[in-house]
Design an enzyme around this catalytic site. Structure first.
Site, PDB file in Angstrom:
ATOM      1  N   GLU A 175       0.803  -1.242   0.000  1.00 42.09           N
ATOM      2  CA  GLU A 175       0.000   0.000   0.000  1.00 42.09           C
ATOM      3  C   GLU A 175       0.827   1.279   0.000  1.00 42.09           C
ATOM      4  OE1 GLU A 175      -2.645  -0.695   3.345  1.00 42.09           O
ATOM      5  OE2 GLU A 175      -4.095  -1.626   2.021  1.00 42.09           O
ATOM      6  N   GLU A 354      -5.428  -8.158  -1.093  1.00 42.68           N
ATOM      7  CA  GLU A 354      -6.032  -8.104   0.244  1.00 42.68           C
ATOM      8  C   GLU A 354      -7.505  -7.770   0.110  1.00 42.68           C
ATOM      9  OE1 GLU A 354      -4.157  -5.712   3.325  1.00 42.68           O
ATOM     10  OE2 GLU A 354      -2.246  -5.815   2.290  1.00 42.68           O
TER      11      GLU A 354
HETATM   12  C1  BG6 Z   1      -3.946  -3.281   5.014  1.00 41.82           C
HETATM   13  C2  BG6 Z   1      -2.587  -3.756   5.412  1.00 41.82           C
HETATM   14  O1  BG6 Z   1      -3.929  -1.906   5.044  1.00 41.82           O
HETATM   15  O2  BG6 Z   1      -5.017  -3.571   5.826  1.00 41.82           O
HETATM   16  C3  BG6 Z   1      -2.566  -4.898   6.396  1.00 41.82           C
HETATM   17  O3  BG6 Z   1      -1.810  -4.066   4.316  1.00 41.82           O
HETATM   18  C4  BG6 Z   1      -3.637  -4.686   7.419  1.00 41.82           C
HETATM   19  O4  BG6 Z   1      -1.280  -4.934   6.947  1.00 41.82           O
HETATM   20  C5  BG6 Z   1      -4.975  -4.673   6.708  1.00 41.82           C
HETATM   21  O5  BG6 Z   1      -3.629  -5.623   8.451  1.00 41.82           O
HETATM   22  C6  BG6 Z   1      -6.146  -4.525   7.639  1.00 41.82           C
HETATM   23  O6  BG6 Z   1      -5.984  -3.402   8.441  1.00 41.82           O
HETATM   24  P1  BG6 Z   1      -6.024  -3.480  10.016  1.00 41.82           P
HETATM   25  O7  BG6 Z   1      -5.567  -2.156  10.474  1.00 41.82           O
HETATM   26  O8  BG6 Z   1      -7.422  -3.754  10.362  1.00 41.82           O
HETATM   27  O9  BG6 Z   1      -5.100  -4.587  10.392  1.00 41.82           O
END
Ligand code: BG6
Length: 461
Positions: A175, A354
């Site tokens: 990201e 993701e």
């Molecule tokens: C993304 C990241 O922004 O979101 C991950 O690449 C992260 O590392 C995921 O875990 C979910 O966000 P969070 O803050 O809920 O863990």
């Protein structure tokens, strides 16, 4: 979906690996748990020290370092075609002083890769997933310093030489556009006293884009067939009203996010970004521009969780959408919109790296019935299918976040869970680290086996 579609999931070193005593510290290792305090030290170098009363969850993660064989066997049981993970730079060069990489560190990822290949799971490597070594911050101030590009280059050359005979998909950064908000975590940079944050950010952006190009070059020099990508946080930006003021805000926010992809995918600094760089006094060297033009991405790797909203009234809450327990909008159609926006802009294959629901799970009689997670994923996969089948977008894979429960990034919490596999660990690090299969584990297994054809939640659990 075609035969080669990469169904699977993602994890990251800084959130799951642990193995703290056998590596150098990373930037997330000094981020304490808790929404309020997690980021509070980050622009104040004086507060950079260990606070014994705070809890630093990334140091242990979920001990993937110890459990990787068991974890990968579970991923194989679900039928994963691909797993994305990050190499911890601080395991390869723990102090930054060493001439040669740590053989023990290199061996660990050899083991992980070989274990994945044993089950025919395609390894996808991220070179930095918010988990840069702390010495890159203390010695260079991260990507604010152009020397960091050379240091990064040495690290990437080392891991590409070692792993690229077996790893075909490489992602430079997690990201990259999140650096707009999280300069320390993504850029490894603390704003020097008296400096303007935006100017510092623009210098980091420029240097990080050069670093990305160097990863692309190193991968292609090793083997032109290797696919190089970078992760962009995808989120369509909506306006609250149909006013020109709101639309202008959207245009500006889109540019803040697209400026990275525009350079990495098109090999050209767009006019709006060039103007900002020039205004901030960033030196744009002709040889850099040639280098950026020669080393462009092979694929785009978006994450997608939610959409965003802008409004001249200041509100960020979309009245049409529901939110998760953590206040993230739930917008499956936003997935389709994001895929369309990225494909229209770049015309490169897309590997979704993701997508998932972070929420609380409860264990009842040893079981975790996460129907809400199944529902979330089901709705999002349905939109991916529309993007492929109705819109004609070249999506090459879908990787969820996360394969198993890991430490959350925003709050450093374990109880904000994303995985198909439950990890017995609480927010203060108590627990056995035991792994167990949630209901979604069996559902995703069925989705993969049917190549996305069967999304129904008729699982007996
Ligand atoms: C993304 C990241 O922004 O979101 C991950 O690449 C992260 O590392 C995921 O875990 C979910 O966000 P969070 O803050 O809920 O863990």
């Amino acid at each position: 979906m075609n035969d080669h579609f990469l169904w699977g999931s993602s994890i990251s070193g800084g959130q799951c690996e642990g193995g703290y005593s056998s590596r150098g510290e990373t930037v997330v290792d000094i981020m304490p748990q808790g929404k309020g305090i997690r980021f509070q030290y980050l622009n104040d170098p004086g507060k950079y020290l260990d606070h014994p009363d705070e809890w630093y969850p990334s140091r242990n993660g979920v001990e993937f370092y110890e459990h990787y064989k068991e974890d990968i066997a579970l991923y194989a049981e679900m039928g994963f075609k691909a797993l994305r993970f990050s190499v911890l730079w601080s395991r390869i060069f723990p102090t930054g002083e060493e001439e040669n990489p740590s053989e023990e560190g290199l061996q660990f990822y050899d083991n992980v890769i070989n274990e994945l290949l044993k089950y025919h799971i395609e390894p996808v490597i991220t070179t930095i997933h918010f988990d840069m070594p702390l010495w890159v911050v203390t010695k260079y101030n991260g990507f604010y310093n152009r020397e960091t590009v050379d240091v990064y280059r040495k690290y990437v050359q080392t891991i590409v030489d070692r792993y690229a005979d077996r790893v075909k998909y490489w992602i430079s950064f997690c990201e990259i556009n999140v650096m707009n908000h999280a300069l320390y975590m993504v850029g490894g940079t603390i704003v020097p006293e008296g400096k303007d944050r935006n100017e510092v950010l623009l210098q980091c952006a420029y240097n990080k884009l050069l670093a990305n190009a160097s990863m692309v070059q190193i991968c292609h020099d090793f083997d032109p067939a290797i696919k190089a990508g970078c992760e962009i946080a995808g989120a369509p930006v909506y306006t609250l009203h149909s006013s020109p003021e709101d639309y202008l805000l959207k245009l500006q926010e889109d540019r803040m996010n697209f400026r990275y992809g525009d350079v990495m995918a098109k090999g050209k600094i767009p006019f709006y970004f060039r103007k900002d760089l020039e205004k901030a006094g960033i030196e744009i060297r002709p040889e850099d521009e040639a280098y950026l033009a020669q080393n462009t991405l092979d694929f785009i790797a978006p994450s997608y969780y939610k959409s965003n909203l802008v409004s001249s009234e200041g509100t960020r809450t979309n009245p049409y959408l529901q939110e998760t327990a953590f206040g993230w909008s739930i917008d499956p159609q936003g997935m389709r919109i994001t895929l369309n926006e990225l494909y229209e802009r770049y015309e490169k294959p897309i590997l979704i790296v993701e997508n998932g629901l972070g929420t609380y799970d409860t264990v009842t009689d040893g079981k975790i019935c996460d129907d809400y997670r199944i529902d979330y994923l089901k709705q999002h996969i349905a939109q991916v299918k529309k993007a492929v089948e109705e819109d004609g977008i070249d999506v090459i894979g879908y990787l969820t976040w996360a394969a198993m429960d890991v430490v959350s990034t925003s709050e450093g919490m374990m109880s904000k869970r994303y995985g198909f596999i439950y990890v017995d660990l609480d927010d203060r690090g108590n627990g056995t680290y035991a792994r167990s299969r949630k209901k979604s584990f069996f559902w995703y297994k069925k989705v993969i086996a049917s190549d996305g054809g069967d999304l129904e939640n008729d699982i007996e659990y």
